[in-house]
Design an enzyme around this catalytic site. Sequence first.
Site, mmCIF file in Angstrom:
data_model
loop_
_atom_site.group_PDB
_atom_site.id
_atom_site.type_symbol
_atom_site.label_atom_id
_atom_site.label_comp_id
_atom_site.label_asym_id
_atom_site.label_seq_id
_atom_site.Cartn_x
_atom_site.Cartn_y
_atom_site.Cartn_z
ATOM 1 N N ARG A 121 10.006 28.567 -19.994
ATOM 2 C CA ARG A 121 9.616 28.365 -18.603
ATOM 3 C C ARG A 121 8.508 27.253 -18.593
ATOM 4 O O ARG A 121 8.057 27.349 -17.247
ATOM 5 C CB ARG A 121 9.723 29.691 -17.934
ATOM 6 N N LYS A 143 8.296 12.956 -12.732
ATOM 7 C CA LYS A 143 9.744 12.969 -12.863
ATOM 8 C C LYS A 143 10.186 13.015 -14.417
ATOM 9 O O LYS A 143 10.003 12.137 -15.038
ATOM 10 C CB LYS A 143 10.206 11.695 -12.180
ATOM 11 N N GLU A 185 9.092 -3.390 -13.573
ATOM 12 C CA GLU A 185 8.371 -2.448 -12.672
ATOM 13 C C GLU A 185 7.185 -2.779 -12.532
ATOM 14 O O GLU A 185 6.692 -2.116 -11.028
ATOM 15 C CB GLU A 185 8.270 -1.070 -13.561
ATOM 16 N N LYS A 227 0.900 3.898 -7.759
ATOM 17 C CA LYS A 227 2.027 5.281 -8.111
ATOM 18 C C LYS A 227 1.204 6.583 -7.662
ATOM 19 O O LYS A 227 1.804 7.256 -6.777
ATOM 20 C CB LYS A 227 2.464 5.150 -9.087
ATOM 21 N N GLU A 237 9.265 13.474 -3.809
ATOM 22 C CA GLU A 237 10.285 12.503 -2.984
ATOM 23 C C GLU A 237 11.057 13.026 -1.685
ATOM 24 O O GLU A 237 12.118 12.814 -1.565
ATOM 25 C CB GLU A 237 11.259 11.972 -4.054
ATOM 26 N N ARG A 241 7.581 8.715 -1.118
ATOM 27 C CA ARG A 241 7.807 8.431 -2.944
ATOM 28 C C ARG A 241 9.175 7.620 -2.923
ATOM 29 O O ARG A 241 9.296 6.773 -3.974
ATOM 30 C CB ARG A 241 7.976 9.486 -3.425
ATOM 31 N N ASN A 245 11.532 3.444 -5.576
ATOM 32 C CA ASN A 245 12.901 3.181 -5.900
ATOM 33 C C ASN A 245 13.200 1.908 -5.536
ATOM 34 O O ASN A 245 14.635 1.709 -5.680
ATOM 35 C CB ASN A 245 13.790 4.281 -5.444
ATOM 36 N N HIS A 248 15.871 0.114 -7.544
ATOM 37 C CA HIS A 248 16.702 1.096 -8.312
ATOM 38 C C HIS A 248 18.126 1.309 -7.966
ATOM 39 O O HIS A 248 18.790 1.722 -8.666
ATOM 40 C CB HIS A 248 15.877 2.298 -8.615
ATOM 41 N N HIS A 252 20.133 1.135 -11.032
ATOM 42 C CA HIS A 252 20.775 2.291 -11.662
ATOM 43 C C HIS A 252 22.421 2.013 -11.587
ATOM 44 O O HIS A 252 23.114 2.467 -12.713
ATOM 45 C CB HIS A 252 20.612 3.419 -11.021
ATOM 46 N N HIS A 266 16.772 -0.881 -18.525
ATOM 47 C CA HIS A 266 16.425 -0.351 -17.233
ATOM 48 C C HIS A 266 15.382 -1.339 -16.562
ATOM 49 O O HIS A 266 15.816 -1.693 -15.349
ATOM 50 C CB HIS A 266 15.530 0.953 -17.355
#
Length: 368
Positions: A121, A143, A185, A227, A237, A241, A245, A248, A252, A266
Amino acid sequence: MEIVHVPLGERSYDVGIGSGIMARAGYRVAPFLKRPLVAIVTDETVAGLHLEALKASLAEEGIKSVSLILPPGEATKSWPHLQSCVEWLLEEKIERSDMIIAFGGGVIGDLVGFAASIVRRGIRFVQIPTTLLAQVDSSVGGKTAINSPSGKNLIGAFYQPSFVLADVDVLGTLTERDFLAGYGEVVKYGLLGDLKFFEWLEETGPALAAGDVGARIAAVKWSVQMKADIVTRDETEQGDRALLNLGHTFGHALEAATGYSDRLLHGEGVAIGCALAIELSARLGLSSQEDPSRVRSHLRRMGMKVDLGDIPGELPSAEALLELMGQDKKVVGGQMRYVLTRGIGRAFVSADVPSAEVLRLLRDELGR
């Protein structure tokens, strides 16, 4: 060492950025430990280049380490490798009060962070990113995720690291392609929120790529600070936030279309996606008609992939790409949300984008 603080209350942490600082990794990790033991998860490429140096740094502080070495590449962000990582941590009897080190690029950071979030956990972890992409983006912000055949990063959790150590010296071992993928990026940060940063990159980008240490530290710090500011305002997000992206949604979909393979890294997908997002913004009359050519010109000057035609092999139809974009995590109530710009450095999120316009853009790009 330059420090960027990420202020998130009890989840706050520092990002250390500098040259030659991995040699002090043991010193930086020691204060977090209740017993002198850490688990390192890395990939074959990074292990061959840097694992012994990291272990030596830990040993200097009397810290014992065990390590798991996974295959490199985006395909590692999958259920089977997540399971093997989790089972290994349990077999090594890593306790909740111990520490895991994610030692590698974005793939390792995302996978290990997710494993850390679910084993017992939640076990604390440290990010030691070894690629430009990971240093400026994926190692910061919490993330964590693995990919699904349905799309990228769809299975994961928000789980912040305890510390991030970004040594720009390790970037010298990257291939030119991997470095430039990370640069995609970096450019994103200028495009989404800081025209001055983009102008600095236009001037300094070639020196940065050529190995200028000062420029690399400055670029990483500038990106991480941007960031950190956004993550502090919106950790999970719900609003701002999503600006991170930029590029992206397109990127993606292109990664999924190429099977998360070496056909498209990526950061390459992000760079192409940024060019598409800027083009879409101009077509919608939101930004200057000169912005797309300016962005493409800079990316081309850096030797990067810019257009869909730069991706080797066949791509799906425009309709199929649009369907893949529909799996994006920013979809709300079945409606796509796009990150667009009102000019370089002025990004915003919009759900008011006609699908027909996106389809027309994709068809035009595929027909180039």
